[in-house]
Design a protein around this motif. Structure first.
Motif, PDB file in Angstrom:
ATOM      1  N   SER A  26      22.138  31.095  -5.220  1.00 40.34           N
ATOM      2  CA  SER A  26      22.016  31.043  -3.776  1.00 40.34           C
ATOM      3  C   SER A  26      22.721  32.218  -3.123  1.00 40.34           C
ATOM      4  CB  SER A  26      22.628  29.730  -3.271  1.00 40.34           C
ATOM      5  OG  SER A  26      22.706  29.726  -1.880  1.00 40.34           O
ATOM      6  N   PRO A  27      22.134  32.784  -2.065  1.00 38.16           N
ATOM      7  CA  PRO A  27      22.789  33.875  -1.375  1.00 38.16           C
ATOM      8  C   PRO A  27      24.014  33.417  -0.591  1.00 38.16           C
ATOM      9  CG  PRO A  27      20.774  33.282  -0.235  1.00 38.16           C
ATOM     10  CD  PRO A  27      20.828  32.485  -1.496  1.00 38.16           C
ATOM     11  N   TYR A  28      24.243  32.113  -0.494  1.00 42.38           N
ATOM     12  CA  TYR A  28      25.376  31.604   0.250  1.00 42.38           C
ATOM     13  C   TYR A  28      26.605  31.404  -0.625  1.00 42.38           C
ATOM     14  CZ  TYR A  28      21.668  30.758   3.536  1.00 42.38           C
ATOM     15  OH  TYR A  28      20.605  30.935   4.371  1.00 42.38           O
ATOM     16  N   GLY A  51      25.172  39.120  -3.673  1.00 43.14           N
ATOM     17  CA  GLY A  51      24.182  38.289  -3.009  1.00 43.14           C
ATOM     18  C   GLY A  51      23.618  39.008  -1.800  1.00 43.14           C
ATOM     19  N   GLU A  52      22.624  38.412  -1.200  1.00 42.39           N
ATOM     20  CA  GLU A  52      22.019  39.008  -0.015  1.00 42.39           C
ATOM     21  C   GLU A  52      22.765  38.523   1.218  1.00 42.39           C
ATOM     22  OE1 GLU A  52      17.758  39.284   2.236  1.00 42.39           O
ATOM     23  OE2 GLU A  52      17.810  39.025   0.072  1.00 42.39           O
ATOM     24  N   LEU A  53      23.250  39.466   2.007  1.00 47.85           N
ATOM     25  CA  LEU A  53      23.999  39.145   3.213  1.00 47.85           C
ATOM     26  C   LEU A  53      23.020  38.909   4.361  1.00 47.85           C
ATOM     27  CD1 LEU A  53      26.939  38.940   4.251  1.00 47.85           C
ATOM     28  CD2 LEU A  53      26.687  41.272   5.062  1.00 47.85           C
ATOM     29  N   THR A  54      23.192  37.793   5.046  1.00 46.71           N
ATOM     30  CA  THR A  54      22.367  37.464   6.201  1.00 46.71           C
ATOM     31  C   THR A  54      23.276  37.043   7.349  1.00 46.71           C
ATOM     32  OG1 THR A  54      22.168  35.118   5.624  1.00 46.71           O
ATOM     33  CG2 THR A  54      20.504  36.620   4.699  1.00 46.71           C
ATOM     34  N   ASP A  55      22.685  36.843   8.517  1.00 46.85           N
ATOM     35  CA  ASP A  55      23.470  36.350   9.654  1.00 46.85           C
ATOM     36  C   ASP A  55      24.030  34.959   9.375  1.00 46.85           C
ATOM     37  OD1 ASP A  55      23.102  38.614  11.221  1.00 46.85           O
ATOM     38  OD2 ASP A  55      21.267  37.851  12.134  1.00 46.85           O
ATOM     39  N   ASN A  56      23.343  34.197   8.539  1.00 47.04           N
ATOM     40  CA  ASN A  56      23.775  32.833   8.239  1.00 47.04           C
ATOM     41  C   ASN A  56      24.991  32.777   7.319  1.00 47.04           C
ATOM     42  OD1 ASN A  56      21.659  31.781   9.745  1.00 47.04           O
ATOM     43  ND2 ASN A  56      20.285  31.767   7.995  1.00 47.04           N
ATOM     44  N   ASP A  63      30.874  33.533   5.854  1.00 44.46           N
ATOM     45  CA  ASP A  63      31.375  33.049   4.565  1.00 44.46           C
ATOM     46  C   ASP A  63      31.955  34.186   3.729  1.00 44.46           C
ATOM     47  OD1 ASP A  63      30.537  30.484   5.210  1.00 44.46           O
ATOM     48  OD2 ASP A  63      28.573  30.778   4.284  1.00 44.46           O
ATOM     49  N   LEU A  64      31.343  35.348   3.799  1.00 46.78           N
ATOM     50  CA  LEU A  64      31.858  36.498   3.048  1.00 46.78           C
ATOM     51  C   LEU A  64      33.060  37.122   3.751  1.00 46.78           C
ATOM     52  CD1 LEU A  64      31.686  38.547   0.750  1.00 46.78           C
ATOM     53  CD2 LEU A  64      30.073  39.834   2.133  1.00 46.78           C
ATOM     54  N   LEU A  65      32.982  37.284   5.062  1.00 46.50           N
ATOM     55  CA  LEU A  65      34.047  37.989   5.780  1.00 46.50           C
ATOM     56  C   LEU A  65      35.379  37.237   5.787  1.00 46.50           C
ATOM     57  CD1 LEU A  65      32.071  39.514   8.779  1.00 46.50           C
ATOM     58  CD2 LEU A  65      32.998  40.683   6.772  1.00 46.50           C
ATOM     59  N   VAL A  66      35.343  35.925   5.724  1.00 42.31           N
ATOM     60  CA  VAL A  66      36.611  35.185   5.689  1.00 42.31           C
ATOM     61  C   VAL A  66      37.342  35.371   4.366  1.00 42.31           C
ATOM     62  CG1 VAL A  66      35.941  33.461   7.389  1.00 42.31           C
ATOM     63  CG2 VAL A  66      35.559  33.008   4.969  1.00 42.31           C
ATOM     64  N   LEU A  68      24.797  42.821  11.962  1.00 44.30           N
ATOM     65  CA  LEU A  68      24.024  43.125  10.762  1.00 44.30           C
ATOM     66  C   LEU A  68      22.593  43.394  11.186  1.00 44.30           C
ATOM     67  CD1 LEU A  68      23.965  43.221   7.625  1.00 44.30           C
ATOM     68  CD2 LEU A  68      23.311  40.813   7.700  1.00 44.30           C
ATOM     69  N   SER A  69      22.122  44.611  10.893  1.00 42.62           N
ATOM     70  CA  SER A  69      20.735  44.940  11.218  1.00 42.62           C
ATOM     71  C   SER A  69      20.138  45.719  10.050  1.00 42.62           C
ATOM     72  CB  SER A  69      20.649  45.740  12.509  1.00 42.62           C
ATOM     73  OG  SER A  69      21.326  46.961  12.393  1.00 42.62           O
ATOM     74  N   ASN A  70      19.033  45.204   9.548  1.00 41.77           N
ATOM     75  CA  ASN A  70      18.367  45.780   8.376  1.00 41.77           C
ATOM     76  C   ASN A  70      19.365  45.925   7.240  1.00 41.77           C
ATOM     77  OD1 ASN A  70      15.932  45.865   9.750  1.00 41.77           O
ATOM     78  ND2 ASN A  70      16.357  47.884  10.571  1.00 41.77           N
ATOM     79  N   SER A  71      19.667  47.136   6.837  1.00 42.23           N
ATOM     80  CA  SER A  71      20.599  47.331   5.718  1.00 42.23           C
ATOM     81  C   SER A  71      21.919  47.934   6.188  1.00 42.23           C
ATOM     82  CB  SER A  71      19.962  48.234   4.669  1.00 42.23           C
ATOM     83  OG  SER A  71      19.729  49.507   5.212  1.00 42.23           O
ATOM     84  N   ARG A  72      22.234  47.784   7.470  1.00 41.43           N
ATOM     85  CA  ARG A  72      23.469  48.341   8.024  1.00 41.43           C
ATOM     86  C   ARG A  72      24.336  47.246   8.625  1.00 41.43           C
ATOM     87  NH1 ARG A  72      22.095  51.871  12.542  1.00 41.43           N
ATOM     88  NH2 ARG A  72      22.355  50.031  13.801  1.00 41.43           N
ATOM     89  N   MET A  73      25.611  47.287   8.292  1.00 41.27           N
ATOM     90  CA  MET A  73      26.576  46.365   8.876  1.00 41.27           C
ATOM     91  C   MET A  73      27.546  47.163   9.727  1.00 41.27           C
ATOM     92  SD  MET A  73      29.270  43.892   7.045  1.00 41.27           S
ATOM     93  CE  MET A  73      29.161  42.261   7.685  1.00 41.27           C
TER      94      MET A  73
END
Length: 177
Positions: free
Chosen positions: A35-37, A45-50, A54-57, A70-75
């Motif tokens: 799971s990407p989560y 994993g694939e980073l999404t708005d959802n 979870d990753l940043l904490v 997060l837009s396309n492949s840029r954060m």
């Protein structure tokens, strides 16, 4: 005969339900690993708005995150520079952010980080940009060392050699050479 058939059918349905319910936790665990989560594993994993929060904490930062996009492949991240922060904390956070996004995500190819001074903000004045960094995935692929293992000079050299860093006059006032 009717009663015995009902009992057999009820018993058969009950056994089927018990078997299905006992398999549910195993199915949930097996699908959760890819799971990407799930950021607990070492796989990217694939980073999404959802799942961004979870990753940043999990990223150990000393500066506070003010804004993330997060837009396309840029954060894009905006970090707040407190009055008492030293340059080593800034460099360590920049290194840690770049390293985490490159190693733990598959879809983030650029990381834009702005370090902003919010301390003197009033209605008539605005925030001041202190430092900006653009990190490309291909330039940071071999960032194996932990930021805490590197000295201030090593951190600064690693970041300047790998990524584009722009210093403003506010940085130079605050951290003179």
């Amino acid at each position: 005969m009717k009663w015995s058939m009902r009992i057999v059918m009820t018993l058969g349905l009950s056994i089927i339900m018990v078997v299905c319910l006992s398999l549910l936790p195993k199915m949930d665990r097996s699908t959760g690993l890819g799971s990407p989560y799930n950021w607990s594993s070492n796989r990217a994993g694939e980073l999404t708005d959802n799942n961004m929060v979870d990753l940043l904490v999990q990223v150990p930062l000393q500066l506070r995150i003010r804004k993330v996009e997060l837009s396309n492949s840029r954060m894009s991240l905006d970090l707040s520079l407190p009055k008492n922060a030293d340059s080593a904390a800034v460099y360590r956070d920049l290194y840690t952010i770049a390293q985490t996004m490159i190693t733990k995500t598959k879809n983030v190819n650029q990381i834009w980080v702005r370090v902003i001074d919010y301390s003197g903000v009033t209605d008539s004045t605005s925030t001041q940009l202190v430092l900006a960094m653009v990190a490309q995935r291909e330039n940071g692929k071999d960032m194996e060392k932990n930021a805490n293992e590197l000295s201030l000079i090593q951190l600064e050299q690693q970041l300047q050699n790998r990524f584009r860093i722009t210093y403003t006059s506010k940085w130079q006032q605050r951290y003179p050479l």
